[in-house]
Design a protein around this motif. Structure first.
Motif, PDB file in Angstrom:
ATOM      1  N   MET A   1       0.823  -1.184   0.000  1.00  0.00           N
ATOM      2  CA  MET A   1       0.000   0.000   0.000  1.00  0.00           C
ATOM      3  C   MET A   1       0.873   1.256   0.000  1.00  0.00           C
ATOM      4  SD  MET A   1      -3.290   0.752   0.328  1.00  0.00           S
ATOM      5  CE  MET A   1      -4.360   2.020   0.856  1.00  0.00           C
ATOM      6  N   LEU A   2       1.870   1.309   0.896  1.00  0.00           N
ATOM      7  CA  LEU A   2       2.765   2.453   0.971  1.00  0.00           C
ATOM      8  C   LEU A   2       3.552   2.589  -0.327  1.00  0.00           C
ATOM      9  CD1 LEU A   2       4.062   4.745   2.593  1.00  0.00           C
ATOM     10  CD2 LEU A   2       5.696   3.080   3.468  1.00  0.00           C
ATOM     11  N   THR A   3       4.000   1.476  -0.873  1.00  0.00           N
ATOM     12  CA  THR A   3       4.760   1.506  -2.113  1.00  0.00           C
ATOM     13  C   THR A   3       3.927   2.080  -3.248  1.00  0.00           C
ATOM     14  OG1 THR A   3       6.004  -0.426  -1.383  1.00  0.00           O
ATOM     15  CG2 THR A   3       6.104   0.111  -3.715  1.00  0.00           C
ATOM     16  N   LYS A   4       2.657   1.742  -3.321  1.00  0.00           N
ATOM     17  CA  LYS A   4       1.787   2.266  -4.377  1.00  0.00           C
ATOM     18  C   LYS A   4       1.635   3.775  -4.246  1.00  0.00           C
ATOM     19  CE  LYS A   4      -0.838  -1.975  -4.977  1.00  0.00           C
ATOM     20  NZ  LYS A   4      -2.114  -2.630  -4.846  1.00  0.00           N
ATOM     21  N   LYS A   5       1.488   4.259  -3.028  1.00  0.00           N
ATOM     22  CA  LYS A   5       1.366   5.703  -2.816  1.00  0.00           C
ATOM     23  C   LYS A   5       2.642   6.421  -3.214  1.00  0.00           C
ATOM     24  CE  LYS A   5      -2.026   5.626   0.910  1.00  0.00           C
ATOM     25  NZ  LYS A   5      -2.264   5.967   2.328  1.00  0.00           N
ATOM     26  N   ILE A   6       3.785   5.842  -2.846  1.00  0.00           N
ATOM     27  CA  ILE A   6       5.066   6.450  -3.218  1.00  0.00           C
ATOM     28  C   ILE A   6       5.198   6.504  -4.735  1.00  0.00           C
ATOM     29  CG2 ILE A   6       7.572   6.143  -3.163  1.00  0.00           C
ATOM     30  CD1 ILE A   6       7.255   5.004  -0.339  1.00  0.00           C
ATOM     31  N   ILE A   7       4.844   5.426  -5.401  1.00  0.00           N
ATOM     32  CA  ILE A   7       4.946   5.375  -6.863  1.00  0.00           C
ATOM     33  C   ILE A   7       4.046   6.422  -7.508  1.00  0.00           C
ATOM     34  CG2 ILE A   7       4.463   3.952  -8.896  1.00  0.00           C
ATOM     35  CD1 ILE A   7       5.455   1.544  -7.239  1.00  0.00           C
ATOM     36  N   LEU A   8       2.823   6.569  -7.009  1.00  0.00           N
ATOM     37  CA  LEU A   8       1.912   7.577  -7.558  1.00  0.00           C
ATOM     38  C   LEU A   8       2.454   8.987  -7.364  1.00  0.00           C
ATOM     39  CD1 LEU A   8      -1.554   6.119  -6.511  1.00  0.00           C
ATOM     40  CD2 LEU A   8      -0.624   6.286  -8.823  1.00  0.00           C
ATOM     41  N   HIS A   9       2.983   9.263  -6.182  1.00  0.00           N
ATOM     42  CA  HIS A   9       3.550  10.582  -5.924  1.00  0.00           C
ATOM     43  C   HIS A   9       4.765  10.840  -6.817  1.00  0.00           C
ATOM     44  CE1 HIS A   9       1.211  10.445  -2.129  1.00  0.00           C
ATOM     45  NE2 HIS A   9       1.067  11.721  -2.419  1.00  0.00           N
ATOM     46  N   LEU A  10       5.600   9.830  -6.964  1.00  0.00           N
ATOM     47  CA  LEU A  10       6.775   9.988  -7.810  1.00  0.00           C
ATOM     48  C   LEU A  10       6.397  10.201  -9.270  1.00  0.00           C
ATOM     49  CD1 LEU A  10       9.182   7.344  -6.273  1.00  0.00           C
ATOM     50  CD2 LEU A  10       9.284   9.824  -6.056  1.00  0.00           C
TER      51      LEU A  10
END
Length: 119
Positions: A1-10
């Motif tokens: 979940m955290l990884t998906k958010k980081i990817i979207l922000h990036l």
């Protein structure tokens, strides 16, 4: 979940910053490869501390500060240099995206090597 958010922000930052050339990294800033390693360790430490069951915030904070100190010692970096470097990368989104791309690669490698427990 955290990884998906980081990817979207990036992805968003990358799209916005794609037209801006990357500046040269000053000598007093942590290089991108080391910064990515530090950030990977910091994110794992944050996750570890969040799973701890202390009764108060102060105990959790003390635990995190000690673990963060160990990370900085591991990379022979003081907290001030880390914070200044982080500010530099935040002000230069193109470089920050590259740092976080490498951070995600490091985390993925550790996960594949079973160095990260997933629940």
């Amino acid at each position: 979940m955290l990884t998906k958010k980081i990817i979207l922000h990036l992805a968003l930052i990358s799209a916005l910053a794609s037209c801006i050339p990357d500046p040269k990294i000053p000598a007093d800033v942590i290089d991108m490869e080391t910064m990515a390693k530090i950030l990977a360790d910091v994110h794992l430490t944050e996750a570890k501390v969040n799973r701890l069951t202390f009764n108060d915030y102060d105990s959790t904070r003390v635990a995190y500060v000690e673990l963060e100190r160990r990370i900085m010692a591991k990379y022979k970096v003081d907290t001030a240099k880390y914070k200044n470097s982080y500010k530099f990368y935040v002000k230069n989104p193109g470089l920050m995206v590259k740092v976080y791309d490498e951070t995600l690669n490091i985390l993925d490698e550790r996960k594949q090597k079973k160095q990260i427990k997933t629940d």
